[in-house]
Design a protein around this motif. Structure first.
Motif, PDB file in Angstrom:
ATOM      1  N   UNK A 234       0.832  -1.201   0.000  1.00 26.85           N
ATOM      2  CA  UNK A 234       0.000   0.000   0.000  1.00 26.85           C
ATOM      3  C   UNK A 234       0.871   1.258   0.000  1.00 26.85           C
ATOM      4  N   UNK A 235       1.968   1.189   0.760  1.00 29.19           N
ATOM      5  CA  UNK A 235       2.913   2.311   0.761  1.00 29.19           C
ATOM      6  C   UNK A 235       3.516   2.534  -0.616  1.00 29.19           C
ATOM      7  N   UNK A 236       3.836   1.448  -1.309  1.00 26.63           N
ATOM      8  CA  UNK A 236       4.361   1.558  -2.674  1.00 26.63           C
ATOM      9  C   UNK A 236       3.339   2.210  -3.596  1.00 26.63           C
ATOM     10  N   UNK A 237       2.094   1.737  -3.529  1.00 21.71           N
ATOM     11  CA  UNK A 237       1.038   2.287  -4.381  1.00 21.71           C
ATOM     12  C   UNK A 237       0.806   3.775  -4.090  1.00 21.71           C
ATOM     13  N   UNK A 238       0.853   4.168  -2.811  1.00 23.76           N
ATOM     14  CA  UNK A 238       0.628   5.568  -2.450  1.00 23.76           C
ATOM     15  C   UNK A 238       1.742   6.458  -3.001  1.00 23.76           C
ATOM     16  N   UNK A 239       2.995   6.000  -2.910  1.00 25.67           N
ATOM     17  CA  UNK A 239       4.119   6.784  -3.426  1.00 25.67           C
ATOM     18  C   UNK A 239       4.024   6.948  -4.940  1.00 25.67           C
ATOM     19  N   UNK A 240       3.686   5.878  -5.629  1.00 21.50           N
ATOM     20  CA  UNK A 240       3.562   5.951  -7.083  1.00 21.50           C
ATOM     21  C   UNK A 240       2.391   6.836  -7.492  1.00 21.50           C
ATOM     22  N   UNK A 241       1.317   6.799  -6.708  1.00 22.49           N
ATOM     23  CA  UNK A 241       0.168   7.644  -7.030  1.00 22.49           C
ATOM     24  C   UNK A 241       0.495   9.120  -6.810  1.00 22.49           C
ATOM     25  N   UNK A 242       1.337   9.407  -5.826  1.00 19.55           N
ATOM     26  CA  UNK A 242       1.790  10.784  -5.652  1.00 19.55           C
ATOM     27  C   UNK A 242       2.567  11.258  -6.873  1.00 19.55           C
ATOM     28  N   UNK A 243       3.390  10.378  -7.429  1.00 25.59           N
ATOM     29  CA  UNK A 243       4.117  10.722  -8.659  1.00 25.59           C
ATOM     30  C   UNK A 243       3.147  11.005  -9.803  1.00 25.59           C
ATOM     31  N   UNK A 244       2.101  10.197  -9.894  1.00 25.93           N
ATOM     32  CA  UNK A 244       1.096  10.392 -10.940  1.00 25.93           C
ATOM     33  C   UNK A 244       0.392  11.736 -10.775  1.00 25.93           C
ATOM     34  N   UNK A 245      -0.002  12.072  -9.546  1.00 21.84           N
ATOM     35  CA  UNK A 245      -0.687  13.334  -9.295  1.00 21.84           C
ATOM     36  C   UNK A 245       0.208  14.528  -9.586  1.00 21.84           C
ATOM     37  N   UNK A 246       1.495  14.360  -9.369  1.00 27.69           N
ATOM     38  CA  UNK A 246       2.425  15.458  -9.643  1.00 27.69           C
ATOM     39  C   UNK A 246       2.556  15.703 -11.151  1.00 27.69           C
ATOM     40  N   UNK A 247       2.497  14.639 -11.938  1.00 22.56           N
ATOM     41  CA  UNK A 247       2.727  14.747 -13.386  1.00 22.56           C
ATOM     42  C   UNK A 247       1.459  15.110 -14.143  1.00 22.56           C
ATOM     43  N   UNK A 248       0.296  14.573 -13.729  1.00 23.42           N
ATOM     44  CA  UNK A 248      -0.934  14.729 -14.504  1.00 23.42           C
ATOM     45  C   UNK A 248      -1.996  15.500 -13.730  1.00 23.42           C
ATOM     46  N   UNK A 249      -2.814  16.210 -14.493  1.00 16.51           N
ATOM     47  CA  UNK A 249      -3.943  16.941 -13.911  1.00 16.51           C
ATOM     48  C   UNK A 249      -5.161  16.029 -13.818  1.00 16.51           C
ATOM     49  N   UNK A 250      -5.800  15.987 -12.658  1.00 14.38           N
ATOM     50  CA  UNK A 250      -7.043  15.242 -12.466  1.00 14.38           C
ATOM     51  C   UNK A 250      -7.993  16.075 -11.612  1.00 14.38           C
ATOM     52  N   UNK A 251      -9.247  15.711 -11.628  1.00 17.85           N
ATOM     53  CA  UNK A 251     -10.207  16.372 -10.767  1.00 17.85           C
ATOM     54  C   UNK A 251      -9.939  16.056  -9.297  1.00 17.85           C
ATOM     55  N   UNK A 252     -10.208  17.006  -8.436  1.00 19.71           N
ATOM     56  CA  UNK A 252      -9.998  16.858  -6.988  1.00 19.71           C
ATOM     57  C   UNK A 252      -8.543  16.480  -6.693  1.00 19.71           C
ATOM     58  N   UNK A 253      -7.626  17.026  -7.451  1.00 21.47           N
ATOM     59  CA  UNK A 253      -6.222  16.635  -7.371  1.00 21.47           C
ATOM     60  C   UNK A 253      -5.625  16.898  -5.986  1.00 21.47           C
ATOM     61  N   UNK A 254      -5.890  18.057  -5.420  1.00 23.25           N
ATOM     62  CA  UNK A 254      -5.332  18.383  -4.107  1.00 23.25           C
ATOM     63  C   UNK A 254      -5.906  17.491  -3.005  1.00 23.25           C
ATOM     64  N   UNK A 255      -7.191  17.220  -3.089  1.00 22.72           N
ATOM     65  CA  UNK A 255      -7.818  16.346  -2.088  1.00 22.72           C
ATOM     66  C   UNK A 255      -7.215  14.946  -2.160  1.00 22.72           C
ATOM     67  N   UNK A 256      -7.025  14.453  -3.382  1.00 27.08           N
ATOM     68  CA  UNK A 256      -6.428  13.126  -3.559  1.00 27.08           C
ATOM     69  C   UNK A 256      -5.023  13.078  -3.000  1.00 27.08           C
ATOM     70  N   UNK A 257      -4.261  14.155  -3.174  1.00 30.36           N
ATOM     71  CA  UNK A 257      -2.882  14.162  -2.670  1.00 30.36           C
ATOM     72  C   UNK A 257      -2.853  14.115  -1.144  1.00 30.36           C
ATOM     73  N   UNK A 258      -3.788  14.821  -0.489  1.00 29.61           N
ATOM     74  CA  UNK A 258      -3.836  14.788   0.976  1.00 29.61           C
ATOM     75  C   UNK A 258      -4.265  13.406   1.486  1.00 29.61           C
TER      76      UNK A 258
END
Length: 308
Positions: A234-258
């Motif tokens: 789960x920690x691995x998936x969370x770190x990789x998802x942070x990388x995804x959020x940093x690179x790509x624009x998505x809806x509710x992006x800031x909420x997802x990052x928190x």
């Protein structure tokens, strides 16, 4: 008589009306234009960031920036330069008054209806050109309109279900981009952003390696807790998802990052017995740093001081 009749503020991604003037005229022509307002609202994500729709005796103009569109209805003889100057003034005030988090998370129509007070005051000033500030440099505004004219929308295009599907940044060179599209570009990457991206990948790799080691230990020792394996992955998936959020624009992006950062903290709290304090501090700090960089890297758009 040339005049501005009404104006509204709409969220680009879903056409949600955020605010609007409350003094629509009741003539048949204006009522027909209200239908065009709704049709345009549904297609904003596919349109350039500055457009004009001519509908007989009336014109609908709008500009879009940072995920919000500012629309106005005026008579056909109202000066084009003043129309877009009016929209630009609404944009500056709205950006100053409301942050992007509020506009992105709004779920109720007209939840910023109090902004109508500013719309009304500004509309009255622009309908009485004598009251406009003499400091306004109309020559500069006119030059900007000539250099980057608004895209002209036809009623036939608007009525077509896929009338704007072909539009792109190259189709409309005046805009340079399609504002607030689903795959909107983010601001250029900074050095701290690159560092956070690399560190997030490193943390993800460390969690992945420890996860495989936990699986090996589990196979060799039946008493090992399988939940540790889940926590590492789960920690691995969370770190990789942070990388995804940093690179790509998505809806509710800031909420997802928190929320992702919260998951990183929970995983490290659970792995407290398997990591020393320095390791825990490193993983949580990198997660917080990446969350900050995601928050700072906003979608590209015109700055509030942009003049039309």
């Amino acid at each position: 008589m040339s005049m501005i009749l009404s104006a509204s503020v709409v969220r680009v991604r879903d056409g949600l009306p955020l605010s609007a003037s409350t003094d629509y005229e009741q003539s048949s022509g204006v009522q027909e234009c209200r239908k065009y307002f709704k049709m345009l609202s549904k297609k904003l994500s596919q349109l350039p960031d500055r457009c004009t729709l001519k509908t007989g005796q009336y014109n609908i103009n709008f500009i879009s920036s940072l995920g919000v569109s500012y629309m106005m209805l005026c008579t056909e003889n109202y000066p084009n330069v003043l129309a877009f100057c009016f929209l630009d003034e609404l944009q500056k005030e709205f950006i100053t008054t409301y942050n992007m988090m509020k506009t992105n998370t709004a779920i109720r129509p007209y939840c910023f209806i109090e902004f109508d007070n500013f719309i009304q005051r500004t509309k009255q000033r622009y309908n009485n050109t004598r009251s406009l500030s003499t400091k306004m440099n109309l020559a500069d505004m006119q030059t900007e309109i000539k250099l980057r004219p608004p895209y002209q929308i036809s009623v036939s295009e608007l009525s077509s279900a896929n009338g704007f599907a072909h539009l792109s940044a190259t189709d409309y060179k005046g805009t340079g981009k399609i504002s607030a599209a689903p795959h909107q570009r983010l601001e250029p990457v900074t050095l701290p952003g690159i560092v956070s991206f690399v560190l997030s990948l490193l943390c993800g790799a460390l969690n992945l390696i420890r996860g495989f080691h936990a699986i090996e230990s589990l196979l060799q020792n039946e008493g090992e807790d399988f939940s540790y394996v889940i926590a590492f992955f789960l920690g691995t998936a969370a770190c990789l998802y942070q990388c995804y959020l940093f690179v790509y624009y998505t809806g509710w992006r800031n909420v997802k990052s928190f929320l992702t950062f919260g998951l990183i903290c929970l995983c490290n709290m659970y792995l407290y017995e398997l990591r020393n304090l320095w390791q825990l501090f490193f993983h949580v700090t990198v997660g917080a740093f990446s969350t900050l960089q995601i928050r700072l890297r906003q979608p590209q758009g015109k700055s509030p001081d942009y003049n039309v």
